[in-house]
Design a protein around this motif. Structure first.
Motif, PDB file in Angstrom:
ATOM      1  N   ALA A  39      -3.306 -22.257  -6.888  1.00 13.30           N
ATOM      2  CA  ALA A  39      -3.355 -23.328  -5.896  1.00 13.30           C
ATOM      3  C   ALA A  39      -1.985 -23.908  -5.627  1.00 13.30           C
ATOM      4  CB  ALA A  39      -4.303 -24.422  -6.373  1.00 13.30           C
ATOM      5  N   LYS A  40      -1.913 -24.661  -4.502  1.00 11.73           N
ATOM      6  CA  LYS A  40      -0.630 -25.216  -4.076  1.00 11.73           C
ATOM      7  C   LYS A  40      -0.330 -26.516  -4.805  1.00 11.73           C
ATOM      8  CE  LYS A  40       1.698 -25.447   0.408  1.00 11.73           C
ATOM      9  NZ  LYS A  40       1.431 -25.445   1.875  1.00 11.73           N
ATOM     10  N   ARG A  41      -1.416 -27.256  -5.104  1.00 15.64           N
ATOM     11  CA  ARG A  41      -1.250 -28.540  -5.788  1.00 15.64           C
ATOM     12  C   ARG A  41      -2.164 -28.520  -6.997  1.00 15.64           C
ATOM     13  NH1 ARG A  41      -3.335 -34.091  -2.913  1.00 15.64           N
ATOM     14  NH2 ARG A  41      -3.169 -35.492  -4.724  1.00 15.64           N
ATOM     15  N   ILE A  42      -1.661 -28.948  -8.153  1.00 16.60           N
ATOM     16  CA  ILE A  42      -2.467 -28.912  -9.366  1.00 16.60           C
ATOM     17  C   ILE A  42      -2.600 -30.323  -9.927  1.00 16.60           C
ATOM     18  CG2 ILE A  42      -2.680 -27.992 -11.719  1.00 16.60           C
ATOM     19  CD1 ILE A  42      -1.002 -25.601 -10.794  1.00 16.60           C
ATOM     20  N   ILE A  43      -3.867 -30.766 -10.081  1.00 14.59           N
ATOM     21  CA  ILE A  43      -4.133 -32.078 -10.656  1.00 14.59           C
ATOM     22  C   ILE A  43      -4.741 -31.858 -12.028  1.00 14.59           C
ATOM     23  CG2 ILE A  43      -5.477 -34.203 -10.411  1.00 14.59           C
ATOM     24  CD1 ILE A  43      -5.415 -33.641  -7.352  1.00 14.59           C
ATOM     25  N   THR A  44      -4.150 -32.437 -13.037  1.00 16.90           N
ATOM     26  CA  THR A  44      -4.677 -32.279 -14.393  1.00 16.90           C
ATOM     27  C   THR A  44      -5.431 -33.542 -14.775  1.00 16.90           C
ATOM     28  OG1 THR A  44      -2.684 -31.016 -14.879  1.00 16.90           O
ATOM     29  CG2 THR A  44      -4.080 -31.620 -16.749  1.00 16.90           C
ATOM     30  N   ILE A  45      -6.642 -33.361 -15.301  1.00 12.76           N
ATOM     31  CA  ILE A  45      -7.465 -34.507 -15.677  1.00 12.76           C
ATOM     32  C   ILE A  45      -7.832 -34.400 -17.143  1.00 12.76           C
ATOM     33  CG2 ILE A  45      -9.576 -33.377 -14.857  1.00 12.76           C
ATOM     34  CD1 ILE A  45     -10.521 -36.184 -13.962  1.00 12.76           C
ATOM     35  N   SER A  46      -7.807 -35.539 -17.823  1.00 10.60           N
ATOM     36  CA  SER A  46      -8.117 -35.555 -19.247  1.00 10.60           C
ATOM     37  C   SER A  46      -8.654 -36.932 -19.597  1.00 10.60           C
ATOM     38  CB  SER A  46      -6.839 -35.250 -20.039  1.00 10.60           C
ATOM     39  OG  SER A  46      -7.064 -35.454 -21.408  1.00 10.60           O
ATOM     40  N   ASP A  47      -9.709 -36.985 -20.394  1.00  9.85           N
ATOM     41  CA  ASP A  47     -10.347 -38.239 -20.795  1.00  9.85           C
ATOM     42  C   ASP A  47     -10.661 -39.140 -19.613  1.00  9.85           C
ATOM     43  OD1 ASP A  47     -10.287 -37.543 -23.444  1.00  9.85           O
ATOM     44  OD2 ASP A  47      -8.246 -38.348 -23.716  1.00  9.85           O
ATOM     45  N   GLY A  48     -11.055 -38.545 -18.526  1.00 13.80           N
ATOM     46  CA  GLY A  48     -11.471 -39.323 -17.359  1.00 13.80           C
ATOM     47  C   GLY A  48     -10.325 -39.936 -16.580  1.00 13.80           C
ATOM     48  N   ILE A  55       3.064 -30.421  -7.329  1.00 16.41           N
ATOM     49  CA  ILE A  55       3.086 -29.279  -6.426  1.00 16.41           C
ATOM     50  C   ILE A  55       3.427 -28.064  -7.272  1.00 16.41           C
ATOM     51  CG2 ILE A  55       4.225 -28.236  -4.418  1.00 16.41           C
ATOM     52  CD1 ILE A  55       2.545 -30.681  -3.721  1.00 16.41           C
ATOM     53  N   ASN A  56       2.574 -27.024  -7.178  1.00 17.62           N
ATOM     54  CA  ASN A  56       2.726 -25.850  -8.033  1.00 17.62           C
ATOM     55  C   ASN A  56       4.021 -25.096  -7.716  1.00 17.62           C
ATOM     56  OD1 ASN A  56       2.419 -23.582  -9.551  1.00 17.62           O
ATOM     57  ND2 ASN A  56       0.602 -22.828  -8.447  1.00 17.62           N
ATOM     58  N   PRO A  57       4.968 -25.057  -8.677  1.00 20.30           N
ATOM     59  CA  PRO A  57       6.238 -24.383  -8.396  1.00 20.30           C
ATOM     60  C   PRO A  57       6.068 -22.868  -8.271  1.00 20.30           C
ATOM     61  CG  PRO A  57       6.127 -25.090 -10.683  1.00 20.30           C
ATOM     62  CD  PRO A  57       4.904 -25.628 -10.021  1.00 20.30           C
ATOM     63  N   GLU A  58       4.982 -22.344  -8.881  1.00 19.71           N
ATOM     64  CA  GLU A  58       4.805 -20.884  -8.859  1.00 19.71           C
ATOM     65  C   GLU A  58       3.996 -20.409  -7.664  1.00 19.71           C
ATOM     66  OE1 GLU A  58       2.996 -19.793 -12.608  1.00 19.71           O
ATOM     67  OE2 GLU A  58       4.205 -21.345 -13.583  1.00 19.71           O
ATOM     68  N   TYR A  59       3.589 -21.354  -6.774  1.00 25.66           N
ATOM     69  CA  TYR A  59       2.700 -20.980  -5.681  1.00 25.66           C
ATOM     70  C   TYR A  59       3.316 -19.931  -4.775  1.00 25.66           C
ATOM     71  CZ  TYR A  59      -0.200 -21.166  -1.562  1.00 25.66           C
ATOM     72  OH  TYR A  59      -1.005 -20.806  -0.527  1.00 25.66           O
ATOM     73  N   LYS A  60       2.545 -18.875  -4.506  1.00 30.55           N
ATOM     74  CA  LYS A  60       3.017 -17.825  -3.602  1.00 30.55           C
ATOM     75  C   LYS A  60       2.141 -17.878  -2.363  1.00 30.55           C
ATOM     76  CE  LYS A  60       4.232 -14.696  -7.358  1.00 30.55           C
ATOM     77  NZ  LYS A  60       3.199 -15.030  -8.374  1.00 30.55           N
ATOM     78  N   ASP A  61       2.758 -18.046  -1.243  1.00 28.22           N
ATOM     79  CA  ASP A  61       2.000 -18.203  -0.005  1.00 28.22           C
ATOM     80  C   ASP A  61       1.634 -16.845   0.579  1.00 28.22           C
ATOM     81  OD1 ASP A  61       0.655 -19.540   1.922  1.00 28.22           O
ATOM     82  OD2 ASP A  61       2.440 -19.918   3.170  1.00 28.22           O
ATOM     83  N   GLU A  62       0.870 -16.108  -0.180  1.00 30.15           N
ATOM     84  CA  GLU A  62       0.449 -14.780   0.307  1.00 30.15           C
ATOM     85  C   GLU A  62      -0.962 -14.490  -0.199  1.00 30.15           C
ATOM     86  OE1 GLU A  62       2.400 -12.252  -3.362  1.00 30.15           O
ATOM     87  OE2 GLU A  62       3.566 -12.575  -1.539  1.00 30.15           O
ATOM     88  N   ILE A  63      -1.644 -13.549   0.443  1.00 32.06           N
ATOM     89  CA  ILE A  63      -3.014 -13.237   0.041  1.00 32.06           C
ATOM     90  C   ILE A  63      -3.023 -11.974  -0.824  1.00 32.06           C
ATOM     91  CG2 ILE A  63      -5.335 -12.672   0.836  1.00 32.06           C
ATOM     92  CD1 ILE A  63      -4.641 -14.257   3.392  1.00 32.06           C
TER      93      ILE A  63
END
Lengths: 234, 402
Positions: free
Chosen positions: A210-219, A226-234
């Motif tokens: 994904a392009k953006r990663i949200i990490t959730i823990s303990d609510g 913004i995902n630095p490794e994101y590759k804009d390709e299929i």
């Protein structure tokens, strides 16, 4: 970027009282139109509760949820059903297809509840099944298909009515590597076609797509990057 | 409207797709409705049978009696003439004399009950004269020793049914007279056979009351009872009017010395008794219908539980409470309606089989058929609502979690 989803200070508390469980603890989050977001967290982190909130499947104990700027957190049951029908396409870990219906009938179901006529329904449903590569499986029932195929039917069902949001809860959780790749490819393509995609997962490998990663823990939201490794390709 | 059709279609799909469950659900309703129809038909057949048989046996007559403890007045021949004058349309009036004794034929001697009357006595039984003819007014006036008996009696006494012109010796209270047979009645019906079963054979002999009186010292000028014969529908009224006539003649107006009874009174009582019996039977079958309905409710509840996940899926993709309700209600209604139709067919078949086997007329009233069908659909809807509501108001997330 226009705001699509906006959660403000949402709490969800199970078993209020001494043994209460705060599944979501004052969470605020904004997702814009056309984003590709992964919400990642361990089991028990509150990510499923968050997904239920986002999908209007559950109501928050406190706080507000705006969809297209409209407060949907305290709507009636039927109004929420309508929102789910029009705004959200669900992709579940367990596929959640109705076993007694064929692939085509499963895909048609949300269109029936929207009141789309028979001809138009057939056209939309077949087109959706074709786009996930199941043109030849329309009359098959879920138990006649592999897990990957079933998930593709579920995706077709989610996109048949062209909702602005695709909400995928561990979409590859029950699938083998090959099918996982297939499904991720389809989801990415749907993002490229202009849909907002939200994936909930515990798997960093999936989240890293994904392009953006949200990490959730303990609510609570621990990070939102913004995902630095994101590759804009299929 | 288009949506409703879709919900109906999916209900039908469910019903067909779950053949076994469908059959089990319908079974209760089918048996309930079939029971109602068969039992109502059986009850009607029984009432009709009992009434017809008794009417056949007894004929249509009324009896006017004088209470000898309350007055010294007695009926006379003039009274009979007056009644026939005032009521020209009745079949006739007769005194009602009776005696018991023996009758001797060529073959054997049997006990007998003898009725003495006027020619109107012919109507006291519905089985008519099949050989010869009844005795006439002339024979009554002249006190002729002629008699009428049953074909069965002739067979018993002479060994043949061709007994017209044969003589019999009738002995009552030690006195014997010879009578000539002038007429023979047809056999008695099943009901008579049933009532007489197990009793010693007794001949049924009718003679002119004048002859009976003369031979065995019974008064033939004064009577304590008069019997009036008339069609069933006018009988009750004729008996009342005849009672008025004799009351006027004997100055007994308003006195309790005169009493009148007709078969119509008896029929009413019988109707009432049979009515209670039918009501009881209907009650029993309605209970079976309700039990069937509870069966439907149970199956619907189980089916809702079984399909909670499906309900969750449907709700998560946008089904409203109303949509789920409609689907489940339609399922329940269609199931019970189908059950109703099968039940009606089975009920009618059962009614035919049972009634024919017993020998009753098959009487199927539209009320019981329509009533049972409407009731079954109502049960389906009523018992469908609870599980349907339970299903429809579930939170999608709760339904999906199961």
């Amino acid at each position: 970027m226009k705001k699509l989803v906006e959660i403000k200070d949402v709490c969800k508390i199970y078993n209020p009282g001494e043994n209460e469980v705060r599944a979501l603890n004052h969470v605020s989050l904004t997702i814009g139109e056309g984003e590709f977001v992964a919400i990642i967290g361990q089991s028990g982190s509150g990510k499923s509760t968050l997904m239920n909130m986002l999908g209007c499947l559950d109501t928050p104990t406190s706080g507000k949820y705006f969809l297209h700027g409209q407060d949907v957190s305290h709507m009636t049951d039927d109004e929420q059903s309508d929102i789910r029908n029009r705004e959200i396409g669900f992709i579940f870990q367990g596929f959640n297809l109705i076993p007694s219906l064929t692939a085509l009938e499963n895909v048609e179901l949300p269109l029936i509840y929207r009141g789309v006529g028979k001809k138009e329904r057939d056209r939309l449903a077949s087109a959706a099944l074709k786009s996930v590569g199941l043109a030849k499986r329309m009359t098959h029932k879920p138990n006649e298909m592999s897990g990957g195929q079933q998930q593709r039917v579920a995706i077709a069902r989610a996109i048949a009515q062209a909702p602005p949001i695709l909400l995928a809860d561990e979409p590859t959780g029950n699938l083998d590597t090959a099918s996982t790749k297939e499904i991720i490819t389809i989801i990415k393509r749907l993002y490229h076609e202009g849909r907002t995609v939200i994936i909930i997962t515990h798997d960093p490998g999936i989240a890293s797509q994904a392009k953006r990663i949200i990490t959730i823990s303990d609510g609570m939201i621990k990070s939102d990057i913004i995902n630095p490794e994101y590759k804009d390709e299929i | 409207m288009g949506k409703i059709t879709e919900y109906l279609k999916s209900a039908i799909k469910q019903i067909i797709g779950n053949g076994y469950r469908t059959i089990m659900t319908m079974l209760g309703i089918v048996i309930g409705i079939a029971a109602v129809i068969a039992v109502v038909s059986l009850g009607n057949g029984m009432s009709a049978y009992v009434k017809n048989s008794l009417n056949d046996l007894a004929g249509n007559y009324g009896i006017i009696s004088i209470n000898t403890a309350k007055t010294a007045e007695r009926f006379t021949r003039d009274d009979m003439e007056k009644i026939e004058e005032v009521l020209p349309n009745i079949k006739g009036v007769s005194p009602n004399l009776s005696a018991y004794g023996n009758v001797k034929g060529r073959k054997k001697t049997v006990s007998t009950s003898i009725n003495g009357g006027s020619p109107a006595l012919e109507y006291s039984y519905s089985n008519g004269i099949v050989k010869g003819s009844y005795f006439t007014q002339q024979q009554v006036d002249s006190g002729s020793r002629v008699c009428v008996m049953l074909l069965d009696d002739a067979k018993e006494l002479f060994g043949t049914e061709d007994a017209i012109g044969f003589d019999v010796d009738i002995t009552v209270w030690g006195k014997t007279s010879t009578y000539t047979i002038v007429g023979l009645r047809d056999h008695m019906n099943d009901m008579y056979q049933f009532l007489m079963a197990g009793q010693d054979y007794s001949a049924q002999i009718e003679v002119p009351y004048t002859a009976l009186g003369a031979d065995y010292d019974i008064g033939t000028e004064n009577f304590e009872q008069l019997v009036l014969f008339d069609e069933q529908d006018t009988l009750a009224e004729s008996v009342e009017r005849a009672k008025d006539v004799v009351a006027n003649a004997h100055n007994l107006r308003g006195s309790s010395a005169l009493t009148a009874q007709s078969m119509a009174d008896f029929s009413d009582q019988l109707d009432q008794i049979l009515g209670y019996a039918s009501k009881f039977l209907i009650l029993v079958s309605v209970i079976s219908l309700i039990v069937g309905g509870i069966g439907v409710m149970n199956i619907m509840l189980v089916s809702v539980t079984e399909r909670t996940r499906e309900i969750g899926i449907r709700k998560s993709i946008g089904a409203s409470t109303g949509a789920i309700m409609t689907q489940f209600l339609a399922e329940a209604a269609i199931l019970t309606f189908l059950g109703g139709i099968v039940g009606i067919i089975l009920g009618i078949l059962a009614a035919y089989v049972i009634c024919s086997a017993i020998g009753f007329d098959v009487i199927i009233t539209p009320t019981s058929v329509v009533g049972a069908a409407v009731f079954s659909v109502m049960i389906g809807l009523f018992f469908g609502i609870y599980p349907a509501r339970k299903a429809a108001t579930m939170k999608p997330i709760d339904a999906l979690r199961l």
